[in-house]
Design an enzyme around this catalytic site. Structure first.
Site, PDB file in Angstrom:
ATOM      1  N   ILE A  17      49.451  27.708  25.727  1.00 56.08           N
ATOM      2  CA  ILE A  17      48.344  28.673  25.681  1.00 56.08           C
ATOM      3  C   ILE A  17      47.013  27.951  25.473  1.00 56.08           C
ATOM      4  O   ILE A  17      45.981  28.341  26.017  1.00 56.08           O
ATOM      5  CB  ILE A  17      48.581  29.712  24.557  1.00 56.08           C
ATOM      6  CG1 ILE A  17      49.920  30.442  24.770  1.00 56.08           C
ATOM      7  CG2 ILE A  17      47.450  30.726  24.509  1.00 56.08           C
ATOM      8  CD1 ILE A  17      50.326  31.351  23.605  1.00 56.08           C
ATOM      9  N   ASP A  60      44.916  16.469  14.292  1.00 52.21           N
ATOM     10  CA  ASP A  60      46.250  16.875  13.833  1.00 52.21           C
ATOM     11  C   ASP A  60      46.038  17.797  12.647  1.00 52.21           C
ATOM     12  O   ASP A  60      45.433  17.390  11.634  1.00 52.21           O
ATOM     13  CB  ASP A  60      47.058  15.630  13.435  1.00 52.21           C
ATOM     14  CG  ASP A  60      48.467  15.975  12.967  1.00 52.21           C
ATOM     15  OD1 ASP A  60      48.697  17.102  12.478  1.00 52.21           O
ATOM     16  OD2 ASP A  60      49.337  15.096  13.074  1.00 52.21           O
ATOM     17  N   TYR A 148      59.138  30.662  10.782  1.00 46.77           N
ATOM     18  CA  TYR A 148      58.004  31.020  11.650  1.00 46.77           C
ATOM     19  C   TYR A 148      57.379  32.373  11.279  1.00 46.77           C
ATOM     20  O   TYR A 148      56.148  32.440  11.103  1.00 46.77           O
ATOM     21  CB  TYR A 148      58.470  30.992  13.107  1.00 46.77           C
ATOM     22  CG  TYR A 148      57.406  31.233  14.141  1.00 46.77           C
ATOM     23  CD1 TYR A 148      56.515  30.223  14.517  1.00 46.77           C
ATOM     24  CD2 TYR A 148      57.300  32.464  14.787  1.00 46.77           C
ATOM     25  CE1 TYR A 148      55.550  30.442  15.494  1.00 46.77           C
ATOM     26  CE2 TYR A 148      56.346  32.689  15.760  1.00 46.77           C
ATOM     27  CZ  TYR A 148      55.473  31.671  16.111  1.00 46.77           C
ATOM     28  OH  TYR A 148      54.526  31.900  17.078  1.00 46.77           O
ATOM     29  N   LYS A 152      53.440  32.915  10.025  1.00 45.08           N
ATOM     30  CA  LYS A 152      52.464  33.712  10.777  1.00 45.08           C
ATOM     31  C   LYS A 152      51.998  34.924   9.958  1.00 45.08           C
ATOM     32  O   LYS A 152      50.852  35.345  10.074  1.00 45.08           O
ATOM     33  CB  LYS A 152      53.063  34.135  12.123  1.00 45.08           C
ATOM     34  CG  LYS A 152      53.286  32.964  13.080  1.00 45.08           C
ATOM     35  CD  LYS A 152      51.958  32.323  13.506  1.00 45.08           C
ATOM     36  CE  LYS A 152      52.155  31.281  14.610  1.00 45.08           C
ATOM     37  NZ  LYS A 152      50.874  30.770  15.146  1.00 45.08           N
ATOM     38  N   VAL A 181      55.268  34.394  25.386  1.00 45.19           N
ATOM     39  CA  VAL A 181      54.413  33.779  26.402  1.00 45.19           C
ATOM     40  C   VAL A 181      55.194  32.625  27.041  1.00 45.19           C
ATOM     41  O   VAL A 181      55.912  31.896  26.342  1.00 45.19           O
ATOM     42  CB  VAL A 181      53.106  33.240  25.775  1.00 45.19           C
ATOM     43  CG1 VAL A 181      52.144  32.763  26.862  1.00 45.19           C
ATOM     44  CG2 VAL A 181      52.438  34.297  24.909  1.00 45.19           C
ATOM     45  N   THR A 183      55.756  29.469  27.719  1.00 46.55           N
ATOM     46  CA  THR A 183      55.354  28.108  27.336  1.00 46.55           C
ATOM     47  C   THR A 183      56.587  27.360  26.831  1.00 46.55           C
ATOM     48  O   THR A 183      57.656  27.947  26.658  1.00 46.55           O
ATOM     49  CB  THR A 183      54.315  28.130  26.189  1.00 46.55           C
ATOM     50  OG1 THR A 183      54.968  28.627  25.014  1.00 46.55           O
ATOM     51  CG2 THR A 183      53.105  28.978  26.509  1.00 46.55           C
TER      52      THR A 183
HETATM   53  N1  LIG Z   1      54.768  31.049  23.326  1.00 47.21           N
HETATM   54  C1  LIG Z   1      54.879  32.188  22.679  1.00 47.21           C
HETATM   55  O1  LIG Z   1      55.757  33.015  23.007  1.00 47.21           O
HETATM   56  C2  LIG Z   1      53.944  32.538  21.550  1.00 47.21           C
HETATM   57  C3  LIG Z   1      53.928  33.875  21.106  1.00 47.21           C
HETATM   58  C4  LIG Z   1      53.083  34.220  20.051  1.00 47.21           C
HETATM   59  C5  LIG Z   1      52.260  33.269  19.485  1.00 47.21           C
HETATM   60  N2  LIG Z   1      52.297  31.988  19.946  1.00 47.21           N
HETATM   61  C6  LIG Z   1      51.414  31.028  19.287  1.00 47.21           C
HETATM   62  O2  LIG Z   1      50.514  30.501  20.241  1.00 47.21           O
HETATM   63  C7  LIG Z   1      50.105  29.198  19.853  1.00 47.21           C
HETATM   64  C8  LIG Z   1      50.323  28.245  21.023  1.00 47.21           C
HETATM   65  O3  LIG Z   1      51.702  28.243  21.302  1.00 47.21           O
HETATM   66  P1  LIG Z   1      52.320  27.753  22.698  1.00 47.21           P
HETATM   67  O4  LIG Z   1      53.290  28.773  23.105  1.00 47.21           O
HETATM   68  O5  LIG Z   1      51.256  27.301  23.629  1.00 47.21           O
HETATM   69  O6  LIG Z   1      53.172  26.502  22.151  1.00 47.21           O
HETATM   70  P2  LIG Z   1      53.447  25.043  22.742  1.00 47.21           P
HETATM   71  O7  LIG Z   1      53.508  25.069  24.210  1.00 47.21           O
HETATM   72  O8  LIG Z   1      54.626  24.562  21.974  1.00 47.21           O
HETATM   73  O9  LIG Z   1      52.148  24.229  22.292  1.00 47.21           O
HETATM   74  C9  LIG Z   1      51.875  24.054  20.930  1.00 47.21           C
HETATM   75  C10 LIG Z   1      50.586  23.282  20.803  1.00 47.21           C
HETATM   76  O10 LIG Z   1      50.295  23.118  19.405  1.00 47.21           O
HETATM   77  C11 LIG Z   1      50.118  21.719  19.159  1.00 47.21           C
HETATM   78  N3  LIG Z   1      50.462  21.347  17.793  1.00 47.21           N
HETATM   79  C12 LIG Z   1      51.627  21.535  17.135  1.00 47.21           C
HETATM   80  N4  LIG Z   1      51.556  21.006  15.896  1.00 47.21           N
HETATM   81  C13 LIG Z   1      50.308  20.467  15.780  1.00 47.21           C
HETATM   82  C14 LIG Z   1      49.621  19.772  14.762  1.00 47.21           C
HETATM   83  N5  LIG Z   1      50.201  19.486  13.583  1.00 47.21           N
HETATM   84  N6  LIG Z   1      48.351  19.380  14.996  1.00 47.21           N
HETATM   85  C15 LIG Z   1      47.747  19.636  16.173  1.00 47.21           C
HETATM   86  N7  LIG Z   1      48.345  20.269  17.195  1.00 47.21           N
HETATM   87  C16 LIG Z   1      49.614  20.677  16.992  1.00 47.21           C
HETATM   88  C17 LIG Z   1      51.035  21.035  20.172  1.00 47.21           C
HETATM   89  O11 LIG Z   1      50.674  19.664  20.283  1.00 47.21           O
HETATM   90  P3  LIG Z   1      51.740  18.536  20.784  1.00 47.21           P
HETATM   91  O12 LIG Z   1      51.764  18.617  22.281  1.00 47.21           O
HETATM   92  O13 LIG Z   1      51.178  17.271  20.239  1.00 47.21           O
HETATM   93  O14 LIG Z   1      53.076  18.904  20.182  1.00 47.21           O
HETATM   94  C18 LIG Z   1      50.708  21.860  21.395  1.00 47.21           C
HETATM   95  O15 LIG Z   1      49.478  21.490  21.946  1.00 47.21           O
HETATM   96  C19 LIG Z   1      50.929  28.850  18.616  1.00 47.21           C
HETATM   97  O16 LIG Z   1      50.180  29.095  17.451  1.00 47.21           O
HETATM   98  C20 LIG Z   1      52.105  29.819  18.696  1.00 47.21           C
HETATM   99  O17 LIG Z   1      52.685  30.069  17.442  1.00 47.21           O
HETATM  100  C21 LIG Z   1      53.108  31.599  20.960  1.00 47.21           C
END
Ligand SMILES: NC(=O)c1ccc[n+]([C@@H]2O[C@H](COP(=O)([O-])OP(=O)(O)OC[C@H]3O[C@@H](n4cnc5c(N)ncnc54)[C@H](OP(=O)(O)O)[C@@H]3O)[C@@H](O)[C@H]2O)c1
Length: 249
Positions: A17, A60, A148, A152, A181, A183
């Site tokens: 995202i 980070d 998780y 949240k 989403v 991802t």
């Molecule tokens: N996908 C879903 O279904 C969904 C639904 C609701 C909410 N969300 C929320 O949306 C946000 C983005 O999720 P996503 O689905 O895009 O997940 P993703 O594809 O797993 O990407 C997660 C991102 O967060 C970064 N990250 C993790 N730990 C970190 C840290 N300690 N410091 C800096 N960056 C860090 C990762 O970096 P690296 O590449 O270095 O690991 C990556 O860029 C999250 O907060 C997630 O909880 C996601």
């Protein structure tokens, strides 16, 4: 919050995202986007999208030194998007407690750390906005999602508390509650718990665009997809029914 001409910082901008946010903010006229990631090499294709407007930044959430350095470097930010987050699937009673700690350290304390560093930056720039990417997972203690939901839910309550504190400083604070989403994070969750695959998914690009619409409309609580909106309505109407709906997952 007007996006055109704003200076945005997106955490976790290298994939998922976060990466979609960078493209969406560029398309909607942001003057500059600071794309923050743990590994700046992974930002190369993101910067290549608009090298004159995308600035790579090392950050980070769990490393205070990188957060302070980022706040000093990105001194022109008017919109902070706290997108980065992590997941650790499992059941709370028998999973590795270290994973539960890591999720809370990242999603709650890490996001708070970034917010504390950047609130003075946004204030110095005349005010602006913060968007915290939470999740509909914050609304019920779904058993297979480990720590998780609690991380949240904690982020949700933190968002409410800082909203009150930052309003007099000219900063609006927005809570974002996406549903599933497409991802890496959701793929991983479905591999661990196939029942999650029954839920409808939205693309990261659609979510990013809907969040921007919500920010521009001044919405405090943004539900960026239809399933999220449905869960949000259920949570408001009957939280116990929502708990029961999700208790078998
Ligand atoms: N996908 C879903 O279904 C969904 C639904 C609701 C909410 N969300 C929320 O949306 C946000 C983005 O999720 P996503 O689905 O895009 O997940 P993703 O594809 O797993 O990407 C997660 C991102 O967060 C970064 N990250 C993790 N730990 C970190 C840290 N300690 N410091 C800096 N960056 C860090 C990762 O970096 P690296 O590449 O270095 O690991 C990556 O860029 C999250 O907060 C997630 O909880 C996601």
């Amino acid at each position: 919050m007007r996006i055109e001409g704003s200076t945005v910082l997106v955490t976790g901008a290298n994939r998922g995202i976060g990466r979609a946010f960078v493209s969406a903010f560029l398309a909607r006229g942001a003057r500059r986007v600071h794309a923050a990631a743990r590994n700046t090499a992974a930002l190369e294709p993101v910067v290549a999208e608009a090298p004159d407007r995308v600035v790579p930044l090392a950050l980070d959430l769990t490393d205070p030194a990188t957060v302070e350095a980022a706040a000093a470097a990105a001194s022109d930010v008017t919109l902070l998007v706290n997108n980065a987050g992590t997941h650790g699937m499992g059941h709370l009673l028998d999973m590795d407690l270290g994973v539960v700690e890591d999720v809370m350290r990242t999603n709650y304390l890490g996001t708070l750390r970034v917010l504390r560093a950047f609130a003075p930056v946004v204030e110095r720039n005349g005010g602006g906005a913060v968007a915290n990417v939470i999740s509909i997972g914050a609304f019920a203690g779904t058993p297979s999602l480990g720590g998780y939901p609690a991380s949240k839910a904690a982020l949700h309550l933190m968002t409410q508390a800082v909203r009150a504190d930052l309003a007099p400083r000219g900063i609006t604070v927005h809570a974002v509650f996406p549903g599933p989403v497409e991802t890496d994070m959701f793929d991983y969750a479905v591999r661990c718990e196939p029942a999650l695959g029954e839920f409808p998914r939205t693309s990261a690009a659609e979510v990013a665009a809907a969040v921007i619409d919500g920010l521009e409309a001044g919405e405090e609580d943004i539900f960026p997809d239809a399933f999220a909106a449905e869960i949000g309505r259920e949570w408001r109407a009957d939280p116990k029914a929502l708990e029961r709906r999700l208790m078998h997952i």
